[in-house]
Design an enzyme around this catalytic site. Structure first.
Site, PDB file in Angstrom:
ATOM      1  CB  SER A 176      -0.852  -0.003   1.284  1.00 24.47           C
ATOM      2  OG  SER A 176      -1.376   1.282   1.543  1.00 24.47           O
ATOM      3  CE1 TYR A 189      -3.912  -2.243   5.068  1.00 25.31           C
ATOM      4  CE2 TYR A 189      -3.442   0.080   4.684  1.00 25.31           C
ATOM      5  CZ  TYR A 189      -3.774  -1.169   4.192  1.00 25.31           C
ATOM      6  OH  TYR A 189      -3.953  -1.356   2.838  1.00 25.31           O
ATOM      7  CE  LYS A 193      -1.283  -3.841   3.184  1.00 25.18           C
ATOM      8  NZ  LYS A 193      -1.414  -5.037   2.332  1.00 25.18           N
ATOM      9  CB  THR A 224     -11.851  -3.121  -2.327  1.00 27.48           C
ATOM     10  OG1 THR A 224     -11.193  -2.608  -1.170  1.00 27.48           O
ATOM     11  CG2 THR A 224     -10.938  -3.032  -3.523  1.00 27.48           C
TER      12      THR A 224
HETATM   13  N1  LIG Z   1      -8.761  -1.008  -1.090  1.00 21.24           N
HETATM   14  C1  LIG Z   1      -7.766  -0.160  -0.950  1.00 21.24           C
HETATM   15  O1  LIG Z   1      -7.971   1.068  -0.856  1.00 21.24           O
HETATM   16  C2  LIG Z   1      -6.381  -0.667  -0.913  1.00 21.24           C
HETATM   17  C3  LIG Z   1      -6.102  -2.012  -0.733  1.00 21.24           C
HETATM   18  N2  LIG Z   1      -4.796  -2.418  -0.678  1.00 21.24           N
HETATM   19  C4  LIG Z   1      -4.494  -3.822  -0.410  1.00 21.24           C
HETATM   20  O2  LIG Z   1      -5.148  -4.642  -1.341  1.00 21.24           O
HETATM   21  C5  LIG Z   1      -5.288  -5.924  -0.782  1.00 21.24           C
HETATM   22  C6  LIG Z   1      -6.676  -6.456  -1.057  1.00 21.24           C
HETATM   23  O3  LIG Z   1      -7.606  -5.750  -0.274  1.00 21.24           O
HETATM   24  P1  LIG Z   1      -9.026  -5.273  -0.858  1.00 21.24           P
HETATM   25  O4  LIG Z   1      -9.460  -6.144  -1.968  1.00 21.24           O
HETATM   26  O5  LIG Z   1      -8.912  -3.836  -1.090  1.00 21.24           O
HETATM   27  O6  LIG Z   1      -9.923  -5.465   0.471  1.00 21.24           O
HETATM   28  P2  LIG Z   1     -11.191  -6.388   0.770  1.00 21.24           P
HETATM   29  O7  LIG Z   1     -11.480  -6.225   2.216  1.00 21.24           O
HETATM   30  O8  LIG Z   1     -12.261  -6.110  -0.212  1.00 21.24           O
HETATM   31  O9  LIG Z   1     -10.624  -7.853   0.518  1.00 21.24           O
HETATM   32  C7  LIG Z   1      -9.720  -8.427   1.422  1.00 21.24           C
HETATM   33  C8  LIG Z   1      -9.485  -9.860   1.018  1.00 21.24           C
HETATM   34  O10 LIG Z   1      -8.518 -10.420   1.899  1.00 21.24           O
HETATM   35  C9  LIG Z   1      -8.999 -11.662   2.362  1.00 21.24           C
HETATM   36  N3  LIG Z   1      -8.575 -11.914   3.739  1.00 21.24           N
HETATM   37  C10 LIG Z   1      -8.636 -11.074   4.789  1.00 21.24           C
HETATM   38  N4  LIG Z   1      -8.173 -11.674   5.900  1.00 21.24           N
HETATM   39  C11 LIG Z   1      -7.810 -12.937   5.520  1.00 21.24           C
HETATM   40  C12 LIG Z   1      -7.270 -14.041   6.214  1.00 21.24           C
HETATM   41  N5  LIG Z   1      -7.001 -13.992   7.517  1.00 21.24           N
HETATM   42  N6  LIG Z   1      -7.019 -15.167   5.515  1.00 21.24           N
HETATM   43  C13 LIG Z   1      -7.290 -15.246   4.205  1.00 21.24           C
HETATM   44  N7  LIG Z   1      -7.803 -14.232   3.493  1.00 21.24           N
HETATM   45  C14 LIG Z   1      -8.066 -13.088   4.150  1.00 21.24           C
HETATM   46  C15 LIG Z   1     -10.518 -11.524   2.358  1.00 21.24           C
HETATM   47  O11 LIG Z   1     -11.074 -12.818   2.301  1.00 21.24           O
HETATM   48  P3  LIG Z   1     -12.537 -13.077   2.946  1.00 21.24           P
HETATM   49  O12 LIG Z   1     -13.474 -12.325   2.080  1.00 21.24           O
HETATM   50  O13 LIG Z   1     -12.668 -14.531   2.902  1.00 21.24           O
HETATM   51  O14 LIG Z   1     -12.466 -12.516   4.327  1.00 21.24           O
HETATM   52  C16 LIG Z   1     -10.746 -10.713   1.090  1.00 21.24           C
HETATM   53  O15 LIG Z   1     -10.800 -11.563  -0.027  1.00 21.24           O
HETATM   54  C17 LIG Z   1      -4.961  -5.791   0.719  1.00 21.24           C
HETATM   55  O16 LIG Z   1      -3.673  -6.315   0.957  1.00 21.24           O
HETATM   56  C18 LIG Z   1      -4.989  -4.286   0.925  1.00 21.24           C
HETATM   57  O17 LIG Z   1      -4.148  -3.888   1.996  1.00 21.24           O
HETATM   58  C19 LIG Z   1      -3.763  -1.567  -0.827  1.00 21.24           C
HETATM   59  C20 LIG Z   1      -3.982  -0.240  -1.037  1.00 21.24           C
HETATM   60  C21 LIG Z   1      -5.303   0.316  -1.094  1.00 21.24           C
HETATM   61  C1  LIG Z   2       5.420  18.485  -2.549  1.00 20.03           C
HETATM   62  C2  LIG Z   2       4.017  18.533  -2.054  1.00 20.03           C
HETATM   63  C3  LIG Z   2       3.619  17.264  -1.408  1.00 20.03           C
HETATM   64  C4  LIG Z   2       2.328  17.378  -0.710  1.00 20.03           C
HETATM   65  C5  LIG Z   2       2.050  16.153   0.106  1.00 20.03           C
HETATM   66  C6  LIG Z   2       1.004  16.428   1.112  1.00 20.03           C
HETATM   67  C7  LIG Z   2       0.721  15.248   1.990  1.00 20.03           C
HETATM   68  C8  LIG Z   2      -0.576  14.669   1.634  1.00 20.03           C
HETATM   69  C9  LIG Z   2      -0.835  13.431   2.389  1.00 20.03           C
HETATM   70  C10 LIG Z   2      -1.492  12.453   1.496  1.00 20.03           C
HETATM   71  C11 LIG Z   2      -1.788  11.220   2.250  1.00 20.03           C
HETATM   72  C12 LIG Z   2      -2.209  10.177   1.285  1.00 20.03           C
HETATM   73  C13 LIG Z   2      -2.604   8.929   2.008  1.00 20.03           C
HETATM   74  C14 LIG Z   2      -2.872   7.862   1.017  1.00 20.03           C
HETATM   75  C15 LIG Z   2      -3.214   6.603   1.741  1.00 20.03           C
HETATM   76  C16 LIG Z   2      -3.509   5.497   0.801  1.00 20.03           C
HETATM   77  O1  LIG Z   2      -3.588   5.651  -0.393  1.00 20.03           O
HETATM   78  O2  LIG Z   2      -3.675   4.315   1.396  1.00 20.03           O
HETATM   79  C17 LIG Z   2      -4.036   3.204   0.594  1.00 20.03           C
HETATM   80  C18 LIG Z   2      -4.633   2.197   1.533  1.00 20.03           C
HETATM   81  O3  LIG Z   2      -4.021   1.198   1.816  1.00 20.03           O
HETATM   82  C19 LIG Z   2      -5.959   2.541   2.054  1.00 20.03           C
HETATM   83  O4  LIG Z   2      -6.229   1.877   3.256  1.00 20.03           O
HETATM   84  P1  LIG Z   2      -7.231   2.553   4.312  1.00 20.03           P
HETATM   85  O5  LIG Z   2      -7.630   1.435   5.224  1.00 20.03           O
HETATM   86  O6  LIG Z   2      -6.481   3.620   5.026  1.00 20.03           O
HETATM   87  O7  LIG Z   2      -8.410   3.095   3.538  1.00 20.03           O
END
Ligand SMILES: NC(=O)C1=CN([C@@H]2O[C@H](COP(=O)(O)OP(=O)(O)OC[C@H]3O[C@@H](n4cnc5c(N)ncnc54)[C@H](OP(=O)(O)O)[C@@H]3O)[C@@H](O)[C@H]2O)C=CC1
Ligand SMILES: CCCCCCCCCCCCCCCC(=O)OCC(=O)COP(=O)(O)O
Length: 307
Positions: A176, A189, A193, A224
């Site tokens: 992430s 989290y 990561k 998601t």
């Molecule tokens: N959505 C976002 O904004 C972002 C997501 N990510 C990453 O993407 C990846 C996928 O997440 P996303 O699809 O978004 O989230 P979801 O919550 O939609 O999906 C998560 C998935 O992980 C599985 N999972 C969770 N816990 C376990 C476990 N203990 N064992 C096996 N499977 C598990 C779930 O399975 P089940 O349904 O069976 O629980 C589900 O399929 C993650 O690693 C997340 O950190 C990264 C950046 C941004």
């Molecule tokens: C030179 C100018 C730079 C200006 C930078 C300003 C700082 C801004 C901060 C931006 C923060 C962005 C955070 C993004 C977080 C992200 O994309 O997370 C992805 C995830 O994994 C989401 O998980 P969550 O459970 O938090 O929804």
């Protein structure tokens, strides 16, 4: 190709895929050509739901669950072959809980018994978290680490020996943006990561001699169920679709970019908009300014949420 993980404790042979049960993803196409792994060309089809109840449900499966990978020839998975010699395999879904080390080892054994080897492991399953550090129990910290870090590490270690033996394989970690910067109220989290990034960076260096590729993907927000499934300070489900998540990129697009990165053997990929990408540079080049911005963000959020 094996896409790791998802549900829990049961195994489904998907020879009759797609099964009728809801929650299974069936994908339609947008072929993506992926070249890699000692020559063969993979034709992978993108995730698009045809029988999911909601787009959100698809997202979890399309990135984290069983991804339906088909060949142009209408089979399921092409691998290990080149030219016209296309051998296809129907997907085989192994379900297990990543937080259960015994289940991870058993799953890896089952996968190897079924296919003999794994070409590409995508460590994608994950869980997010919301809470203040002061209110969060260590059990919650551990649960997030076990899911996002120790689980993928254990699965990777279980499959590595077979990859090393073949001197072939590709390991992907879906990290992430928060594997590169930490934002307030995401301690567990972000920590999981950051650990993921560090582990797979080390792995890449150690695996070079065996010609095994390692790709770390750092996405920004994706639409998601991640926020809905996130756990809170006491371990309960957050249950809210955050605006940031709802406004995130389509998981289909992200899955497409992940596959493209694998095809190009990219080592480290940021899949995010400008602001998060700039924030990574700011954290490196002007950490004091970045920390001030994060403290101000924490103050505002605390005021807003009264926490
Ligand atoms: N959505 C976002 O904004 C972002 C997501 N990510 C990453 O993407 C990846 C996928 O997440 P996303 O699809 O978004 O989230 P979801 O919550 O939609 O999906 C998560 C998935 O992980 C599985 N999972 C969770 N816990 C376990 C476990 N203990 N064992 C096996 N499977 C598990 C779930 O399975 P089940 O349904 O069976 O629980 C589900 O399929 C993650 O690693 C997340 O950190 C990264 C950046 C941004
Ligand atoms: C030179 C100018 C730079 C200006 C930078 C300003 C700082 C801004 C901060 C931006 C923060 C962005 C955070 C993004 C977080 C992200 O994309 O997370 C992805 C995830 O994994 C989401 O998980 P969550 O459970 O938090 O929804």
């Amino acid at each position: 190709m094996f896409f790791a993980e998802s549900p829990r404790n049961t195994s489904h042979d998907l020879r009759n895929f797609p099964p009728e049960d809801e929650g299974t993803v069936v994908m339609q196409v947008d072929p993506v050509q992926i070249s890699g792994l000692a020559g063969p060309t993979y034709t992978l089809r993108d995730a698009r739901p045809t029988r999911m109840r909601s787009l959100n449900a698809v997202i979890g499966r399309s990135l984290a669950g069983c991804v339906h990978v088909t060949s142009e020839a209408g089979g399921w998975i092409d691998y290990g072959l080149s030219g016209n010699q296309v051998q296809t395999h129907k997907p085989y879904l192994v379900t297990f809980d990543l937080t259960d080390p015994g289940a991870v080892v058993a799953a890896a054994a089952e996968i190897l018994q079924c296919f003999g080897y794994v070409d590409i492991l995508v460590n994608n399953a994950g869980i997010s978290y919301r809470g203040t550090i002061m209110d969060t129990t260590v059990d919650v910290d551990k649960r997030v680490m076990e899911t996002n870090y120790f689980g993928p590490v254990a699965l990777t270690k279980a499959l590595l020996p077979s990859m090393i033996k073949r001197r072939q394989g590709h390991i992907v970690a879906i990290s992430s943006i928060q594997g590169k910067i930490s934002i307030p109220f995401r301690s567990a989290y972000a920590a999981s990561k950051h650990a993921t990034q560090a582990f797979f960076d080390c792995l890449r260096a150690e695996m070079e001699q065996y010609e095994i590729e390692v790709t770390v993907i750092s996405p920004g927000y994706i639409h998601t169920n991640l926020s809905v499934n996130a756990i809170t300070a006491d371990g309960s489900r957050y249950g809210v679709m955050d605006t940031t998540t709802a406004q995130g990129r389509s998981p289909v697009e992200v899955a497409h970019d992940v596959l493209a990165a694998v095809g190009k053997k990219k080592k480290d990929v940021i899949l995010a908009d400008l602001l998060p990408s700039l924030a990574i540079y700011l954290r490196t080049l002007a950490p004091g300014l970045f920390f001030s911005l994060m403290a101000s963000r924490a103050r505002k959020e605390r005021k807003f949420k009264n926490c």
